[in-house]
Design an enzyme around this catalytic site. Structure first.
Site, PDB file in Angstrom:
ATOM      1  N   ARG A  36       0.776  -1.142  -0.031  1.00 27.73           N
ATOM      2  CA  ARG A  36       0.046   0.107   0.048  1.00 27.73           C
ATOM      3  C   ARG A  36       0.942   1.238   0.000  1.00 27.73           C
ATOM      4  O   ARG A  36       0.553   2.381   0.661  1.00 27.73           O
ATOM      5  CB  ARG A  36      -0.951  -0.197   1.137  1.00 27.73           C
ATOM      6  CG  ARG A  36      -2.017  -1.149   1.260  1.00 27.73           C
ATOM      7  CD  ARG A  36      -2.652  -1.417   0.075  1.00 27.73           C
ATOM      8  NE  ARG A  36      -3.529  -0.463  -0.094  1.00 27.73           N
ATOM      9  CZ  ARG A  36      -4.697  -0.148   0.249  1.00 27.73           C
ATOM     10  NH1 ARG A  36      -5.260  -1.071   1.211  1.00 27.73           N
ATOM     11  NH2 ARG A  36      -5.496   0.871   0.021  1.00 27.73           N
ATOM     12  N   ARG A  40      -2.827   6.105  -0.141  1.00 26.20           N
ATOM     13  CA  ARG A  40      -2.680   6.103   1.331  1.00 26.20           C
ATOM     14  C   ARG A  40      -1.819   7.471   1.936  1.00 26.20           C
ATOM     15  O   ARG A  40      -2.474   8.492   1.757  1.00 26.20           O
ATOM     16  CB  ARG A  40      -1.968   5.165   1.817  1.00 26.20           C
ATOM     17  CG  ARG A  40      -2.573   3.855   2.009  1.00 26.20           C
ATOM     18  CD  ARG A  40      -3.438   3.561   3.019  1.00 26.20           C
ATOM     19  NE  ARG A  40      -4.532   2.670   2.704  1.00 26.20           N
ATOM     20  CZ  ARG A  40      -4.696   1.627   3.767  1.00 26.20           C
ATOM     21  NH1 ARG A  40      -4.004   1.261   4.877  1.00 26.20           N
ATOM     22  NH2 ARG A  40      -5.656   0.884   3.438  1.00 26.20           N
ATOM     23  N   ARG A  49      -6.095  12.452  -6.907  1.00 28.08           N
ATOM     24  CA  ARG A  49      -7.180  11.569  -6.981  1.00 28.08           C
ATOM     25  C   ARG A  49      -8.476  12.725  -6.920  1.00 28.08           C
ATOM     26  O   ARG A  49      -9.595  12.175  -6.846  1.00 28.08           O
ATOM     27  CB  ARG A  49      -6.956  10.591  -5.908  1.00 28.08           C
ATOM     28  CG  ARG A  49      -6.614   9.374  -6.274  1.00 28.08           C
ATOM     29  CD  ARG A  49      -7.584   8.418  -6.866  1.00 28.08           C
ATOM     30  NE  ARG A  49      -8.899   8.332  -6.360  1.00 28.08           N
ATOM     31  CZ  ARG A  49      -9.517   7.738  -5.159  1.00 28.08           C
ATOM     32  NH1 ARG A  49      -8.430   7.078  -4.566  1.00 28.08           N
ATOM     33  NH2 ARG A  49     -10.648   7.939  -4.729  1.00 28.08           N
ATOM     34  N   ASP A  85      -6.895  -2.306  -7.446  1.00 29.23           N
ATOM     35  CA  ASP A  85      -7.603  -3.063  -6.158  1.00 29.23           C
ATOM     36  C   ASP A  85      -7.995  -4.544  -6.544  1.00 29.23           C
ATOM     37  O   ASP A  85      -8.227  -5.012  -7.615  1.00 29.23           O
ATOM     38  CB  ASP A  85      -8.824  -2.097  -5.883  1.00 29.23           C
ATOM     39  CG  ASP A  85      -9.115  -2.543  -4.219  1.00 29.23           C
ATOM     40  OD1 ASP A  85      -8.609  -1.867  -3.276  1.00 29.23           O
ATOM     41  OD2 ASP A  85     -10.116  -3.404  -4.056  1.00 29.23           O
ATOM     42  N   TYR A 160     -15.241 -10.992   0.353  1.00 27.57           N
ATOM     43  CA  TYR A 160     -16.052  -9.850  -0.027  1.00 27.57           C
ATOM     44  C   TYR A 160     -17.440 -10.092  -0.744  1.00 27.57           C
ATOM     45  O   TYR A 160     -18.336  -9.564  -0.358  1.00 27.57           O
ATOM     46  CB  TYR A 160     -15.135  -8.803  -0.957  1.00 27.57           C
ATOM     47  CG  TYR A 160     -13.987  -8.186  -0.068  1.00 27.57           C
ATOM     48  CD1 TYR A 160     -14.393  -7.353   0.792  1.00 27.57           C
ATOM     49  CD2 TYR A 160     -12.726  -8.529  -0.223  1.00 27.57           C
ATOM     50  CE1 TYR A 160     -13.480  -6.718   1.523  1.00 27.57           C
ATOM     51  CE2 TYR A 160     -11.934  -7.984   0.541  1.00 27.57           C
ATOM     52  CZ  TYR A 160     -12.051  -6.868   1.468  1.00 27.57           C
ATOM     53  OH  TYR A 160     -11.231  -6.329   2.229  1.00 27.57           O
TER      54      TYR A 160
HETATM   55  C1  1CP Z   1      -2.280  -3.397  -3.381  1.00 28.39           C
HETATM   56  C2  1CP Z   1      -3.631  -2.673  -3.355  1.00 28.39           C
HETATM   57  C3  1CP Z   1      -4.765  -3.061  -2.893  1.00 28.39           C
HETATM   58  N1  1CP Z   1      -5.677  -2.035  -2.785  1.00 28.39           N
HETATM   59  C4  1CP Z   1      -4.888  -0.861  -3.430  1.00 28.39           C
HETATM   60  C5  1CP Z   1      -3.811  -1.463  -3.909  1.00 28.39           C
HETATM   61  C6  1CP Z   1      -2.801  -0.511  -4.537  1.00 28.39           C
HETATM   62  C7  1CP Z   1      -1.394  -0.173  -4.393  1.00 28.39           C
HETATM   63  C8  1CP Z   1      -1.082   0.734  -3.204  1.00 28.39           C
HETATM   64  O1  1CP Z   1      -2.032   1.272  -2.584  1.00 28.39           O
HETATM   65  O2  1CP Z   1       0.338   0.501  -2.903  1.00 28.39           O
HETATM   66  C9  1CP Z   1      -5.613   0.259  -3.596  1.00 28.39           C
HETATM   67  C10 1CP Z   1      -6.757   0.878  -2.596  1.00 28.39           C
HETATM   68  N2  1CP Z   1      -7.877   0.099  -2.393  1.00 28.39           N
HETATM   69  C11 1CP Z   1      -8.733   1.002  -1.631  1.00 28.39           C
HETATM   70  C12 1CP Z   1      -8.102   2.058  -1.663  1.00 28.39           C
HETATM   71  C13 1CP Z   1      -8.781   3.220  -0.729  1.00 28.39           C
HETATM   72  C14 1CP Z   1      -9.933   4.024  -1.531  1.00 28.39           C
HETATM   73  C15 1CP Z   1      -9.662   5.458  -1.931  1.00 28.39           C
HETATM   74  O3  1CP Z   1      -8.715   6.113  -1.747  1.00 28.39           O
HETATM   75  O4  1CP Z   1     -10.680   5.997  -2.125  1.00 28.39           O
HETATM   76  C16 1CP Z   1      -6.837   2.154  -2.220  1.00 28.39           C
HETATM   77  C17 1CP Z   1      -6.080   3.366  -2.494  1.00 28.39           C
HETATM   78  C18 1CP Z   1      -9.863   0.396  -1.083  1.00 28.39           C
HETATM   79  C19 1CP Z   1      -9.909  -0.753  -0.261  1.00 28.39           C
HETATM   80  N3  1CP Z   1      -9.837  -1.988  -1.067  1.00 28.39           N
HETATM   81  C20 1CP Z   1      -9.799  -2.910   0.015  1.00 28.39           C
HETATM   82  C21 1CP Z   1      -9.959  -2.489   1.250  1.00 28.39           C
HETATM   83  C22 1CP Z   1      -9.978  -3.148   2.601  1.00 28.39           C
HETATM   84  C23 1CP Z   1     -11.321  -3.126   3.251  1.00 28.39           C
HETATM   85  C24 1CP Z   1     -11.564  -4.102   4.396  1.00 28.39           C
HETATM   86  O5  1CP Z   1     -11.077  -3.761   5.627  1.00 28.39           O
HETATM   87  O6  1CP Z   1     -11.778  -5.276   4.266  1.00 28.39           O
HETATM   88  C25 1CP Z   1     -10.105  -0.716   0.823  1.00 28.39           C
HETATM   89  C26 1CP Z   1     -10.119   0.198   2.076  1.00 28.39           C
HETATM   90  C27 1CP Z   1      -9.725  -4.275  -0.253  1.00 28.39           C
HETATM   91  C28 1CP Z   1      -8.237  -4.706  -0.563  1.00 28.39           C
HETATM   92  N4  1CP Z   1      -7.449  -3.981  -1.724  1.00 28.39           N
HETATM   93  C29 1CP Z   1      -6.283  -4.509  -1.617  1.00 28.39           C
HETATM   94  C30 1CP Z   1      -6.289  -5.634  -0.359  1.00 28.39           C
HETATM   95  C31 1CP Z   1      -4.972  -6.451  -0.181  1.00 28.39           C
HETATM   96  C32 1CP Z   1      -4.080  -5.763   0.482  1.00 28.39           C
HETATM   97  C33 1CP Z   1      -4.347  -5.738   2.022  1.00 28.39           C
HETATM   98  O7  1CP Z   1      -4.352  -6.425   2.806  1.00 28.39           O
HETATM   99  O8  1CP Z   1      -4.164  -4.488   2.587  1.00 28.39           O
HETATM  100  C34 1CP Z   1      -7.505  -5.567   0.118  1.00 28.39           C
HETATM  101  C35 1CP Z   1      -8.012  -6.558   1.038  1.00 28.39           C
HETATM  102  C36 1CP Z   1      -4.999  -4.422  -2.520  1.00 28.39           C
END
Ligand code: 1CP
Length: 354
Positions: A36, A40, A49, A85, A160
């Site tokens: 991540r 973030r 964004r 994602d 999910y």
């Molecule tokens: C590798 C990756 C993920 N998501 C995103 C990336 C991009 C690369 C990076 O951020 O470095 C962007 C990525 N994905 C998301 C965001 C935030 C949304 C936004 O900015 O509006 C971003 C930047 C949204 C997201 N997407 C997801 C969640 C978790 C929700 C939960 O608790 O179940 C969330 C909050 C599902 C998700 N998504 C991801 C995982 C596996 C990694 C981990 O365990 O953290 C999982 C479980 C993988």
């Protein structure tokens, strides 16, 4: 004059420390990237964004390229993680879902019956042309820095889809797994196809390594993992068997599953912060490299405490057959990005081989 084959993006990264560590070869210094790391904590991420919903930003190759490159420029990390994602391929095949700010993925009609599964098609590259475009553009710009592609593993994606959104206890998922094992197996087989095809699109377009995120599989016992999950994750990883890309397999709270996750077809097993790299290496044996495992919360500790822990992890990693420095889970949103830059420099400095 001898003719040489054209250089592919992957040829340029073959000797990178990240790819070499994943293959358990000697490295100049320990490679580091952060789960991540894109998005973030970065103000430049929030700026680009602004006003663009998460899923839409994943479908715009220019934006994906910019966001993926931001942490590489800023921190000097050894790899880029593709900005996308785990639910993007589900959206691409037509699942009605959204990523809701502050919540995560939310599925409009959860998948719980045979009829629901019948409405979930297989993924083909035509579903995700914007992924191919973004990876091609990125690997051109990254040159010798490897791009890591990724997908969600069948269990985590199933959670999910079945729960309809993020879940703490995965109760409906486990109820389906045990209550209708045949439907569960068919759902996971379909998700393995989708995950594997998504990894394959990224690797075919030039990604140098792939990571399968089974973030929530630590909720299972070893017996349930073997009976209901392992073969499906193995099928997803096998989809890139012939593409010569190292495979990283990661989950949270998976200390008890590390060897099984390796056996599923990984070159590198991700280790969260609950298990030391030394214990992980003992559990895995000589055939796997490890990735990890700084507690993301320690990025908020005073520098001397953080520095001590980073040095310990680098030392423990030297005993492993290969080590990629990372966090034990993703970067927390409020972290000071300068701390990530400082940790990257420290890992490089204290691991440089003479
Ligand atoms: C590798 C990756 C993920 N998501 C995103 C990336 C991009 C690369 C990076 O951020 O470095 C962007 C990525 N994905 C998301 C965001 C935030 C949304 C936004 O900015 O509006 C971003 C930047 C949204 C997201 N997407 C997801 C969640 C978790 C929700 C939960 O608790 O179940 C969330 C909050 C599902 C998700 N998504 C991801 C995982 C596996 C990694 C981990 O365990 O953290 C999982 C479980 C993988």
């Amino acid at each position: 004059m001898p003719t040489t084959a054209p250089t592919t993006p992957r040829d340029l990264t073959r000797d990178s420390d990240l790819v070499r560590a994943a293959r358990r070869q000697d490295v100049g210094r320990t490679p580091v990237w952060f789960m991540r790391q894109a998005g973030r904590s970065l103000p430049e991420y929030r700026a680009v964004r602004e006003g663009i919903p998460m899923l839409e930003s994943c479908m715009r190759p220019e934006l994906v390229t910019e966001i993926t490159l931001q942490p590489v420029r800023r921190h000097g990390v050894d790899a880029a993680i593709f900005f996308s994602d785990i639910v993007v391929p589900l959206k691409a095949v037509g699942v009605d879902l959204d990523i809701v700010p502050g919540v995560g993925p939310v599925v409009a009609a959860p998948v719980r019956t045979r009829a629901d599964l019948d409405r979930l098609p297989e993924l083909t590259p035509d579903h995700v042309p914007y992924i191919t475009d973004a990876v091609e553009q990125l690997t051109r710009e990254l040159g010798p820095t490897p791009l890591i592609g990724f997908a969600g593993a069948p269990f985590t994606l199933a959670s999910y889809l079945v729960e309809g959104g993020p879940s703490k206890n995965h109760e409906r998922t486990k109820a389906l797994m045990h209550g209708d094992p045949e439907l569960w197996a068919d759902l996971c087989a379909r998700l393995a196809q989708i995950s594997g095809a998504f990894l394959r699109v990224q690797a075919s377009a030039g990604a140098s390594a792939v990571q399968l995120f089974d973030s929530w599989v630590g909720a299972l016992s070893r017996a349930d993992y073997v009976a209901h999950v392992q073969r499906h994750s193995a099928a997803a990883l096998a989809a890139v068997d012939d593409l010569d890309v190292p495979r990283i397999h990661f989950g949270v709270g998976t200390g008890e599953l590390l060897d099984l996750m390796g056996e599923a077809g990984a070159d590198v097993v991700g280790v969260d912060f609950r298990v030391s790299l030394s214990d992980a290496t003992r559990r895995l044996g000589p055939s796997y490299a490890v990735q990890g495992n700084l507690d993301p919360a320690l990025l908020f500790a005073p520098w001397p405490a953080l520095e001590r822990r980073v040095r310990e992890i680098v030392e423990e990693g030297r005993q492993a057959p290969g080590h990629i420095f990372n966090l034990g889970h993703g970067v927390l949103p409020d972290v000071d990005p300068d701390v990530l830059t400082r940790v990257t420099a420290l890992v490089h400095e204290c691991s440089t081989r003479s």
